[in-house]
Design a protein around this motif. Sequence first.
Motif, PDB file in Angstrom:
ATOM      1  N   ARG A 127       0.831  -1.207   0.000  1.00  0.00           N
ATOM      2  CA  ARG A 127       0.000   0.000   0.000  1.00  0.00           C
ATOM      3  C   ARG A 127       0.865   1.257   0.000  1.00  0.00           C
ATOM      4  NH1 ARG A 127      -1.338   2.978   4.154  1.00  0.00           N
ATOM      5  NH2 ARG A 127      -0.852   1.336   5.681  1.00  0.00           N
ATOM      6  N   LYS A 128       1.908   1.263   0.830  1.00  0.00           N
ATOM      7  CA  LYS A 128       2.769   2.447   0.916  1.00  0.00           C
ATOM      8  C   LYS A 128       3.584   2.637  -0.361  1.00  0.00           C
ATOM      9  CE  LYS A 128       3.194   2.328   5.972  1.00  0.00           C
ATOM     10  NZ  LYS A 128       2.867   3.737   6.295  1.00  0.00           N
ATOM     11  N   VAL A 129       4.025   1.542  -0.982  1.00  0.00           N
ATOM     12  CA  VAL A 129       4.734   1.653  -2.254  1.00  0.00           C
ATOM     13  C   VAL A 129       3.823   2.282  -3.302  1.00  0.00           C
ATOM     14  CG1 VAL A 129       5.683   0.325  -4.196  1.00  0.00           C
ATOM     15  CG2 VAL A 129       6.402  -0.194  -1.847  1.00  0.00           C
ATOM     16  N   GLY A 130       2.569   1.842  -3.320  1.00  0.00           N
ATOM     17  CA  GLY A 130       1.616   2.437  -4.253  1.00  0.00           C
ATOM     18  C   GLY A 130       1.453   3.932  -4.039  1.00  0.00           C
ATOM     19  N   GLU A 131       1.400   4.348  -2.775  1.00  0.00           N
ATOM     20  CA  GLU A 131       1.265   5.776  -2.465  1.00  0.00           C
ATOM     21  C   GLU A 131       2.505   6.549  -2.880  1.00  0.00           C
ATOM     22  OE1 GLU A 131       0.548   5.682   1.688  1.00  0.00           O
ATOM     23  OE2 GLU A 131      -1.542   5.002   1.519  1.00  0.00           O
ATOM     24  N   MET A 132       3.697   5.950  -2.630  1.00  0.00           N
ATOM     25  CA  MET A 132       4.950   6.647  -2.965  1.00  0.00           C
ATOM     26  C   MET A 132       5.145   6.752  -4.471  1.00  0.00           C
ATOM     27  SD  MET A 132       7.498   4.949  -0.119  1.00  0.00           S
ATOM     28  CE  MET A 132       7.169   5.111   1.650  1.00  0.00           C
ATOM     29  N   LEU A 133       4.837   5.689  -5.208  1.00  0.00           N
ATOM     30  CA  LEU A 133       5.015   5.723  -6.665  1.00  0.00           C
ATOM     31  C   LEU A 133       3.934   6.565  -7.342  1.00  0.00           C
ATOM     32  CD1 LEU A 133       5.948   1.997  -7.451  1.00  0.00           C
ATOM     33  CD2 LEU A 133       7.473   3.966  -7.308  1.00  0.00           C
ATOM     34  N   TYR A 178       3.461   5.963 -11.005  1.00  0.00           N
ATOM     35  CA  TYR A 178       4.575   6.244 -11.916  1.00  0.00           C
ATOM     36  C   TYR A 178       5.077   4.997 -12.635  1.00  0.00           C
ATOM     37  CZ  TYR A 178       8.816   8.313 -13.771  1.00  0.00           C
ATOM     38  OH  TYR A 178       9.784   8.756 -14.631  1.00  0.00           O
ATOM     39  N   VAL A 179       4.904   3.820 -12.057  1.00  0.00           N
ATOM     40  CA  VAL A 179       5.362   2.568 -12.695  1.00  0.00           C
ATOM     41  C   VAL A 179       4.124   1.719 -12.961  1.00  0.00           C
ATOM     42  CG1 VAL A 179       6.896   0.576 -12.531  1.00  0.00           C
ATOM     43  CG2 VAL A 179       7.516   2.728 -11.380  1.00  0.00           C
ATOM     44  N   PRO A 180       3.462   1.907 -14.076  1.00  0.00           N
ATOM     45  CA  PRO A 180       2.203   1.205 -14.344  1.00  0.00           C
ATOM     46  C   PRO A 180       2.325  -0.315 -14.279  1.00  0.00           C
ATOM     47  CG  PRO A 180       2.519   2.985 -15.924  1.00  0.00           C
ATOM     48  CD  PRO A 180       3.802   2.861 -15.159  1.00  0.00           C
ATOM     49  N   ALA A 181       3.487  -0.856 -14.667  1.00  0.00           N
ATOM     50  CA  ALA A 181       3.659  -2.310 -14.675  1.00  0.00           C
ATOM     51  C   ALA A 181       3.638  -2.900 -13.273  1.00  0.00           C
ATOM     52  CB  ALA A 181       4.972  -2.680 -15.367  1.00  0.00           C
ATOM     53  N   ALA A 182       3.789  -2.042 -12.256  1.00  0.00           N
ATOM     54  CA  ALA A 182       3.763  -2.526 -10.876  1.00  0.00           C
ATOM     55  C   ALA A 182       2.345  -2.678 -10.351  1.00  0.00           C
ATOM     56  CB  ALA A 182       4.546  -1.562  -9.974  1.00  0.00           C
ATOM     57  N   LEU A 183       1.350  -2.249 -11.119  1.00  0.00           N
ATOM     58  CA  LEU A 183      -0.019  -2.179 -10.628  1.00  0.00           C
ATOM     59  C   LEU A 183      -0.895  -3.272 -11.220  1.00  0.00           C
ATOM     60  CD1 LEU A 183      -0.510   1.687 -10.968  1.00  0.00           C
ATOM     61  CD2 LEU A 183       0.379   0.396  -8.998  1.00  0.00           C
ATOM     62  N   ASP A 184      -1.923  -3.641 -10.466  1.00  0.00           N
ATOM     63  CA  ASP A 184      -2.907  -4.587 -10.978  1.00  0.00           C
ATOM     64  C   ASP A 184      -4.047  -3.812 -11.652  1.00  0.00           C
ATOM     65  OD1 ASP A 184      -4.540  -3.552  -8.962  1.00  0.00           O
ATOM     66  OD2 ASP A 184      -4.301  -5.294  -7.647  1.00  0.00           O
ATOM     67  N   GLY A 185      -5.093  -4.524 -12.051  1.00  0.00           N
ATOM     68  CA  GLY A 185      -6.186  -3.879 -12.770  1.00  0.00           C
ATOM     69  C   GLY A 185      -6.936  -2.860 -11.959  1.00  0.00           C
ATOM     70  N   ALA A 186      -6.838  -2.962 -10.611  1.00  0.00           N
ATOM     71  CA  ALA A 186      -7.541  -2.015  -9.742  1.00  0.00           C
ATOM     72  C   ALA A 186      -6.662  -0.837  -9.342  1.00  0.00           C
ATOM     73  CB  ALA A 186      -8.042  -2.739  -8.490  1.00  0.00           C
ATOM     74  N   GLY A 187      -5.440  -0.771  -9.900  1.00  0.00           N
ATOM     75  CA  GLY A 187      -4.551   0.341  -9.589  1.00  0.00           C
ATOM     76  C   GLY A 187      -3.743   0.161  -8.324  1.00  0.00           C
ATOM     77  N   ARG A 188      -3.774  -1.047  -7.750  1.00  0.00           N
ATOM     78  CA  ARG A 188      -2.984  -1.334  -6.553  1.00  0.00           C
ATOM     79  C   ARG A 188      -1.698  -2.057  -6.944  1.00  0.00           C
ATOM     80  NH1 ARG A 188      -8.380  -2.724  -4.804  1.00  0.00           N
ATOM     81  NH2 ARG A 188      -7.961  -4.842  -5.586  1.00  0.00           N
ATOM     82  N   VAL A 189      -0.679  -1.959  -6.076  1.00  0.00           N
ATOM     83  CA  VAL A 189       0.560  -2.694  -6.326  1.00  0.00           C
ATOM     84  C   VAL A 189       0.256  -4.187  -6.349  1.00  0.00           C
ATOM     85  CG1 VAL A 189       2.813  -3.320  -5.354  1.00  0.00           C
ATOM     86  CG2 VAL A 189       2.088  -0.933  -5.391  1.00  0.00           C
ATOM     87  N   ARG A 190       0.742  -4.865  -7.370  1.00  0.00           N
ATOM     88  CA  ARG A 190       0.459  -6.287  -7.556  1.00  0.00           C
ATOM     89  C   ARG A 190       0.959  -7.121  -6.370  1.00  0.00           C
ATOM     90  NH1 ARG A 190       3.877  -6.317 -12.055  1.00  0.00           N
ATOM     91  NH2 ARG A 190       4.513  -8.358 -11.272  1.00  0.00           N
TER      92      ARG A 190
END
Length: 382
Positions: free
Chosen positions: A327-333, A336-348
């Motif tokens: 969750r915190k990585v998602g907030e920090m990024l 910015y790195v779309p490949a790190a995200l799932d379909g819901a916009g959260r870090v995979r």
Amino acid sequence: QKSYLSQIAVFPGSRRHRPPTPTARLPLPHRRIGPTQRHIMPSDPSACALCPAVAGVEGGGTTFRCMVSVRRASGEVDIVARTTVATGSDPVETLGAVCDFLQRYEYGAIGICTFGPVDLSEGSATYGCLLNTPKEGWSGADILSPILAVRPGVPYSFDTDVNAPALAEFEHYNANLPPDARKISSCAYVTVGTGVGAGLVVNGATVRGLMHPEAGHAPCVLTMPGKDDDDAGSTGTFYPWGCRTPFRGVGTTEGTVASVALLRRLSSRGETADLSALPDSHDIWDVVSHALACLSCNLLLTVSVERIVLGGGIMRRGHIVLPAVRRKVGEMLNGYVPAALDGAGRVREDLIVGPVWGDDAGIEGAVALGRRALRERDGGGN
């Protein structure tokens, strides 16, 4: 009875050894390998090249762990023998016990990994030796020479105790796949315990350069600078333990979330000195997840790793820490790195994970190094 190590003459600044006094070796107590059972008892050390067993030695700041195993044709692995040796403050005593164990078994390759910092440059006069380490009595200790002298000439691979589990995790995810069909091409392994270290595999090879990755000493963003600081000379940082280390790691990941740093913080607040007794709701796990999120972001943005594995004793609270780190990585990024995200916009969830091998990540990494050395000798490469 003298230990095996006491029979080895290691000359400073050289890689020469006096052969040890011959002693009886035990055959490998193999379980089933294919349809039959067999014992391999080479008549001379060079015959070990035919032996299917691989040995591993993981040197940690608390214990050295040793294992001999055999991989079946089916891919299953039989553990022939394993042992644990307390690291202590005397390298000769510790390594002697390790060599005594190895001497009892036949093996065709060996992987050795150790805590650091350590010299991995093969052309160096101190190759295989620890550099300046906080572990008392171990700076300058030659880890590699005594272990190789047990079976001169067998293929070996030598690396750090975080690069090795990174390799084990990498090979697990890419099991039996050729290089052009690998699921991932890079992997980071972070251990969080009495210290913090990070190992890296990129394009199938562990990373080394000027030294080796020491990402645990990278600075991290502190959450509440200036509070709860009762440690003179700590320059006003929230978590003061770092100023007590030889390298004054104030404001680093290790100086924030290593177990000794967390215990120091709890002690300064008059709380329990037992991390295992803390509830999942304690705010210290937020401290841990914040610092590890900073480190994860640095790994994603600098190395672009495809998997980050968080292991070590602190990660026994992975059910709390891992979701918070993502969750915190998602907030920090912030996207910015779309490949790190799932379909819901959260870090995979498969991007930042716990170790497949659990508490055995280090010793499995050492054995993975040995298997790779055997493949490279046979022309298999990475």
